[in-house]
Write a protein that holds these residues in place. Structure first.
Motif, short mmCIF file in Angstrom:
data_model
loop_
_atom_site.label_atom_id
_atom_site.label_comp_id
_atom_site.label_asym_id
_atom_site.label_seq_id
_atom_site.Cartn_x
_atom_site.Cartn_y
_atom_site.Cartn_z
N ILE A 105 0.83 -1.20 0.00
CA ILE A 105 0.00 0.00 0.00
C ILE A 105 0.87 1.25 0.00
CG2 ILE A 105 -1.79 1.26 1.29
CD1 ILE A 105 -2.69 -1.50 0.23
N ALA A 106 1.96 1.20 0.77
CA ALA A 106 2.84 2.36 0.90
C ALA A 106 4.28 1.88 1.02
CB ALA A 106 2.46 3.18 2.13
N LYS A 107 5.19 2.74 0.56
CA LYS A 107 6.62 2.45 0.65
C LYS A 107 7.34 3.78 0.80
CE LYS A 107 8.89 1.46 -3.11
NZ LYS A 107 9.52 0.81 -4.26
N HIS A 108 8.26 3.83 1.75
CA HIS A 108 8.99 5.07 1.96
C HIS A 108 10.32 4.74 2.65
CE1 HIS A 108 9.47 9.38 2.27
NE2 HIS A 108 9.73 9.28 3.56
N THR A 109 11.35 5.53 2.38
CA THR A 109 12.64 5.38 3.03
C THR A 109 12.70 6.35 4.20
OG1 THR A 109 13.67 4.72 0.95
CG2 THR A 109 15.15 5.46 2.71
N PHE A 110 12.92 5.80 5.39
CA PHE A 110 12.92 6.60 6.62
C PHE A 110 14.32 6.75 7.18
CE2 PHE A 110 8.61 5.03 6.38
CZ PHE A 110 7.86 6.11 6.80
N THR A 111 14.62 7.96 7.63
CA THR A 111 15.82 8.24 8.41
C THR A 111 15.37 9.01 9.64
OG1 THR A 111 17.28 8.25 6.50
CG2 THR A 111 18.06 9.42 8.44
N HIS A 112 15.51 8.40 10.79
CA HIS A 112 15.16 9.03 12.06
C HIS A 112 16.39 8.93 12.97
CE1 HIS A 112 10.89 9.53 11.28
NE2 HIS A 112 10.84 8.29 10.86
N PRO A 113 17.21 10.01 13.02
CA PRO A 113 18.42 9.94 13.83
C PRO A 113 18.16 9.62 15.30
CG PRO A 113 18.41 11.90 12.45
CD PRO A 113 17.06 11.27 12.32
N SER A 114 17.00 10.01 15.82
CA SER A 114 16.73 9.79 17.24
C SER A 114 16.13 8.41 17.52
CB SER A 114 15.79 10.86 17.77
OG SER A 114 14.54 10.77 17.12
N LEU A 115 15.82 7.66 16.47
CA LEU A 115 15.20 6.36 16.66
C LEU A 115 16.24 5.25 16.65
CD1 LEU A 115 12.77 4.52 17.00
CD2 LEU A 115 12.40 4.64 14.53
N LEU A 116 16.49 4.71 17.83
CA LEU A 116 17.39 3.58 17.99
C LEU A 116 16.68 2.56 18.88
CD1 LEU A 116 20.25 2.30 17.61
CD2 LEU A 116 20.81 3.31 19.83
#
Length: 126
Positions: free
Chosen positions: A83-94
């Motif tokens: 349904i959806a596709k996206h490339t995520f970069t979340h520096p605070s998400l570990l």
């Protein structure tokens, strides 16, 4: 080492008691049956005022490695269809090893098909 539920600091400060309890209950129900790979448990699916798709999940990292979200391609699928596709970069998400954490992934307009039904979707990481 057993699986631990943690809340990112902003979540920890702002989450309503009823939502925290719901997430804790879902964690208790799902953490017993984890495999040795990254998994997502869908909590809510919504659209915001911008028309973006918001998918809130419990991210389960039962592996022995920390999981950073730097250029991670995330798929949202329902009934075997992407349904959806996206490339995520979340520096605070570990998400540390043997840890589960709630998070909301925001799919921008254009990264998903408005015509598709999204009620029963799940996330997957590539």
């Amino acid at each position: 080492m057993t699986q631990t539920l943690v809340f990112e600091s902003a979540w920890d400060r702002t989450i309503a008691k009823i939502d925290r309890e719901r997430i804790q209950n879902i964690f208790q129900d799902t953490s017993r049956s984890l495999h040795l790979s990254i998994q997502f448990t869908t909590l809510t699916i919504a659209r915001n005022y911008k028309g973006e798709l918001l998918v809130t999940v419990l991210i389960h990292n039962p592996t022995n490695d920390d999981l950073a979200f730097y250029e991670k391609e995330i798929y949202f699928t329902a009934n075997g269809k992407t349904i959806a596709k996206h490339t995520f970069t979340h520096p605070s998400l570990l998400v540390k090893q043997k840890t589960s954490m709630p998070w909301t992934f925001i799919f921008p307009v254009g990264s998903f098909n408005d015509e598709d039904k999204i009620e029963d979707g799940v996330l997957a990481i590539v």
